[in-house]
Design a protein around this motif. Structure first.
Motif, PDB file in Angstrom:
ATOM      1  N   UNK A 112       0.823  -1.208   0.000  1.00  0.00           N
ATOM      2  CA  UNK A 112       0.000   0.000   0.000  1.00  0.00           C
ATOM      3  C   UNK A 112       0.859   1.260   0.000  1.00  0.00           C
ATOM      4  N   UNK A 113       1.957   1.238   0.750  1.00  0.00           N
ATOM      5  CA  UNK A 113       2.839   2.405   0.813  1.00  0.00           C
ATOM      6  C   UNK A 113       3.450   2.691  -0.555  1.00  0.00           C
ATOM      7  N   UNK A 114       3.954   1.667  -1.219  1.00  0.00           N
ATOM      8  CA  UNK A 114       4.527   1.865  -2.552  1.00  0.00           C
ATOM      9  C   UNK A 114       3.466   2.382  -3.527  1.00  0.00           C
ATOM     10  N   UNK A 120       0.904   9.646  -5.333  1.00  0.00           N
ATOM     11  CA  UNK A 120       1.246  11.015  -4.955  1.00  0.00           C
ATOM     12  C   UNK A 120       2.262  11.625  -5.932  1.00  0.00           C
ATOM     13  N   UNK A 121       3.204  10.828  -6.353  1.00  0.00           N
ATOM     14  CA  UNK A 121       4.206  11.307  -7.309  1.00  0.00           C
ATOM     15  C   UNK A 121       3.557  11.702  -8.629  1.00  0.00           C
ATOM     16  N   UNK A 122       2.623  10.886  -9.095  1.00  0.00           N
ATOM     17  CA  UNK A 122       1.933  11.187 -10.348  1.00  0.00           C
ATOM     18  C   UNK A 122       1.022  12.410 -10.220  1.00  0.00           C
ATOM     19  N   UNK A 123       0.337  12.542  -9.075  1.00  0.00           N
ATOM     20  CA  UNK A 123      -0.506  13.716  -8.850  1.00  0.00           C
ATOM     21  C   UNK A 123       0.329  14.995  -8.827  1.00  0.00           C
ATOM     22  N   UNK A 188      11.451  11.863  -4.727  1.00  0.00           N
ATOM     23  CA  UNK A 188      12.398  12.158  -3.645  1.00  0.00           C
ATOM     24  C   UNK A 188      11.661  12.686  -2.420  1.00  0.00           C
ATOM     25  N   UNK A 189      10.690  13.567  -2.637  1.00  0.00           N
ATOM     26  CA  UNK A 189       9.935  14.138  -1.527  1.00  0.00           C
ATOM     27  C   UNK A 189       9.123  13.070  -0.807  1.00  0.00           C
ATOM     28  N   UNK A 190       8.514  12.158  -1.557  1.00  0.00           N
ATOM     29  CA  UNK A 190       7.754  11.061  -0.930  1.00  0.00           C
ATOM     30  C   UNK A 190       8.656  10.203  -0.053  1.00  0.00           C
ATOM     31  N   UNK A 257      16.430   5.955  -1.149  1.00  0.00           N
ATOM     32  CA  UNK A 257      15.795   6.554   0.024  1.00  0.00           C
ATOM     33  C   UNK A 257      14.375   6.042   0.202  1.00  0.00           C
ATOM     34  N   UNK A 258      13.693   5.792  -0.909  1.00  0.00           N
ATOM     35  CA  UNK A 258      12.324   5.288  -0.838  1.00  0.00           C
ATOM     36  C   UNK A 258      12.280   3.897  -0.213  1.00  0.00           C
ATOM     37  N   UNK A 259      13.196   3.037  -0.617  1.00  0.00           N
ATOM     38  CA  UNK A 259      13.244   1.683  -0.054  1.00  0.00           C
ATOM     39  C   UNK A 259      13.484   1.749   1.451  1.00  0.00           C
TER      40      UNK A 259
END
Length: 271
Positions: A112-114, A120-123, A188-190, A257-259
């Motif tokens: 769910x997080x991924x 959010x990145x696409x929005x 990166x922000x996410x 960083x996301x991982x």
């Protein structure tokens, strides 16, 4: 449920749109000297002609694509990534609520997080691209082309494409390099949202990374780190493909960083 999730995810979209559109407009107003033209003293003895004649000549001198685009970025280039990533801050709401409730369902929450990060990145990317397209479309109504060659970013396009289709060139720029910039910085922000616990820390961290990355490009003179040139693709000597190179390493950093951020969130979403 879907409606409430969309409200959460869209809460910063309008703010990002108005701040980015307003920032571009205000930057153009002052950097192009439009404000000075509209407020200057036209009764000065060294001015020849009527007030309206002088004003029209002055406005005509700045009513071209090159001044319009360059001046719109002049005052916001130092913090432009912040305006690109605002919609991603909505991920904090889900991190502080939904992820906490699902913390014991490890396989499901990780997936769910991924999924949420991608959405959010696409929005965020959509908000940036649509804002620029609207801004340039409005500009196309009253500006004209004054140069035949816009620089290296047009290298992939047919010869004389810019001189024949200046508006389409900037649409191409928005839908390629600006789309990728928005996507990478939003990703990166996410990742930083998942790693940090306050919105302002994410904004400051993105700015620090942006400046350090850009300064590294300046000091090394390497196209791989010249992120500033990517944001000013309308005025760069780099070729079309070279303008994308600074995003490669930044994208890899974002993924790493996301991982780490996802694993941290799954184990302790409240941190």
């Amino acid at each position: 449920m879907l409606l409430s999730k969309f409200k959460i995810r869209s809460r910063y979209m309008a703010l990002a749109f108005f701040l980015l559109f307003g920032g571009l407009t205000l930057s153009w107003v002052f950097a192009s000297h439009y404000f000075e033209i509209m407020t200057m003293d036209y009764n000065a003895p060294d001015l020849a002609g009527t007030k309206e004649e002088i004003r029209q000549i002055a406005i005509a001198s700045i009513s071209n694509w090159e001044v319009f685009v360059d001046s719109s970025m002049f005052h916001i280039i130092n913090f432009i990534p912040v305006l690109f990533i605002l919609p991603t801050l909505g991920l904090f709401t889900e991190k502080r609520s939904l992820y906490v409730l699902r913390r014991h369902r490890f396989p499901l929450i990780k997936k769910a997080v991924y999924r949420d990060v991608i959405q959010y990145t696409l929005l965020s990317t959509f908000t940036v691209v649509s804002t620029y397209l609207l801004y340039y479309s409005i500009g196309a109504i009253f500006v004209y082309r004054s140069l035949d060659d816009i620089g290296g970013f047009a290298s992939i396009l047919p010869h004389n494409f810019y001189s024949s289709h200046p508006y389409l060139f900037f649409v191409f720029m928005v839908c390629t390099i600006y789309l990728c910039l928005a996507f990478v910085f939003s990703l990166l922000a996410c990742a930083l949202v998942l790693l940090l616990n306050r919105e302002y820390k994410v904004l400051v961290s993105v700015l620090i990374i942006y400046f350090l990355y850009g300064k590294l490009g300046v000091y090394t003179q390497s196209v791989w780190f010249d992120i500033f040139a990517s944001f000013t693709a309308f005025n760069t000597m780099y070729s079309t493909l070279e303008a994308f190179l600074p995003l490669v390493l930044l994208f890899i950093i974002s993924i790493l960083l996301l991982v780490v951020g996802v694993n941290k969130t799954v184990k302790n979403p409240e941190s």
